[in-house]
Each structure stands twice: as C-alpha cells, then as structure tokens.
Design a protein around this motif. Structure first.
Motif, short mmCIF file in Angstrom:
data_model
loop_
_atom_site.label_atom_id
_atom_site.label_comp_id
_atom_site.label_asym_id
_atom_site.label_seq_id
_atom_site.Cartn_x
_atom_site.Cartn_y
_atom_site.Cartn_z
N GLY A 73 -44.76 -54.00 4.49
CA GLY A 73 -46.30 -53.88 4.01
C GLY A 73 -46.67 -55.02 3.43
N ASP A 74 -46.04 -56.26 3.28
CA ASP A 74 -46.50 -57.23 2.66
C ASP A 74 -47.38 -58.08 3.54
N PRO A 75 -48.50 -58.56 3.12
CA PRO A 75 -49.23 -59.58 4.14
C PRO A 75 -48.76 -60.65 3.90
N VAL A 76 -49.02 -61.75 4.90
CA VAL A 76 -48.64 -62.84 5.06
C VAL A 76 -49.85 -63.71 5.51
N VAL A 77 -50.62 -64.77 4.66
CA VAL A 77 -51.75 -65.17 5.16
C VAL A 77 -51.43 -66.50 5.39
N THR A 113 -48.62 -47.48 8.43
CA THR A 113 -50.38 -47.25 8.67
C THR A 113 -50.79 -47.53 7.43
N GLN A 114 -50.46 -47.05 6.36
CA GLN A 114 -51.21 -47.13 5.34
C GLN A 114 -51.29 -48.37 4.81
N ALA A 115 -50.33 -49.56 4.86
CA ALA A 115 -50.30 -50.77 4.70
C ALA A 115 -51.43 -51.60 5.64
N LEU A 116 -51.44 -51.05 6.73
CA LEU A 116 -52.72 -51.65 7.65
C LEU A 116 -54.07 -51.33 7.07
N ILE A 117 -54.22 -50.01 6.68
CA ILE A 117 -55.36 -49.71 6.11
C ILE A 117 -55.74 -50.23 4.87
N SER A 118 -54.76 -50.52 3.85
CA SER A 118 -54.86 -51.29 2.91
C SER A 118 -55.45 -52.68 3.01
N VAL A 119 -54.70 -53.35 4.01
CA VAL A 119 -55.26 -54.73 4.33
C VAL A 119 -56.83 -54.73 4.89
N MET A 120 -56.84 -53.86 5.80
CA MET A 120 -58.25 -53.49 6.25
C MET A 120 -59.43 -53.22 5.21
#
Length: 140
Positions: A73-77, A113-120
């Motif tokens: 769930g960690d984003p990488v930019v 899915t919660q990690a995706l929603i948090s990024v959005m």
C-alpha cells in the motif's frame, strides 16, 4: 550319436542414451537467459500525454506522473517512495509547476483497495483533474 550342444550368446544391447548431457545444457541455457534478460521497469511505460488538434503547444514529459502502488500500500512516485501523508503535498507542488498535470496510478495486483482509494483521495485533494487508474494485463 549325440548332437553337439550349441552355445548362443545373448544379443548385444544397443547404446544407452543418457539424458544427463541434455539436462546440463538446458540448465546452462536457463541460467544464460535469466542473466541476459531484461526485467520489467514500470517507470519506462510511455506515459506522455498525447496531443490532439484542440491542444496548443507541445506535450512535455513533465505533465504526467505515474504513481505505483505496491503490495503493502506504499505509493512510489517517479521511482521514489513517498509516505501517504506527504503524497498530497508532493502532488500540489508538481501541480503548481504544471497546471495540466496528469496522474496515472498503477496498483499492484496484491494492493488493497483501501490503499488505492487513499491515493486517489490524496490526488483529488491536491487538485488533480486528470486522474487515471491503469493496470497491466498478462500477455496470452
């Protein structure tokens, strides 16, 4: 008179075919192809905004940012990990430099899915108007 006894020898067996050399060659080829193959680098996906006739000026590579979402769930930019709390501020800074910033989110198949929603939510909270979730499909 007694018949002489004829002694017969059994027929010679053909040469044995050994599979060991073939297995050795296959293992050498496997190691060779593993070492020389290129690995998938997801930052190399062409994510430049396409230009249509209504858009004026050339599209630049700075107008698109890809956020990869790992299994944890960690984003990488752009190849560097960003804490979820700092993602909104990072996207705001990028949006200030390029007002027509486009964000692509590539979630891992194992990401929640919660990690995706948090990024959005972080992206929309930063004011991103062009947000797209993409996924890689397996080649048949």
């Amino acid at each position: 008179m007694a018949k002489p006894v004829a002694l017969t020898r059994p027929a010679r067996a053909g040469p044995l075919i050994s599979l060991v050399p073939m297995i050795d060659v296959m293992l050498i080829l496997l190691v060779f192809f593993m070492v020389t193959s290129t690995y998938l680098n997801l930052d190399m996906i062409p994510a430049v905004q396409q230009q249509n006739s209504a858009t004026a000026g050339p599209a630049t590579a700075g107008e698109t940012v890809m956020i990869r979402l790992g299994a944890g769930g960690d984003p990488v930019v752009s190849g560097r990990p960003v804490a979820m709390a700092d993602l909104t501020a990072d996207l705001r800074a990028r949006l200030a430099d390029a007002p027509d910033l486009r964000v692509l989110i590539l979630p891992s198949g194992a990401a929640r899915t919660q990690a995706l929603i948090s990024v959005m939510d972080a992206a929309t909270g930063a004011g991103i108007q062009q947000l797209q979730v993409i996924r890689l499909e397996a080649q048949p």
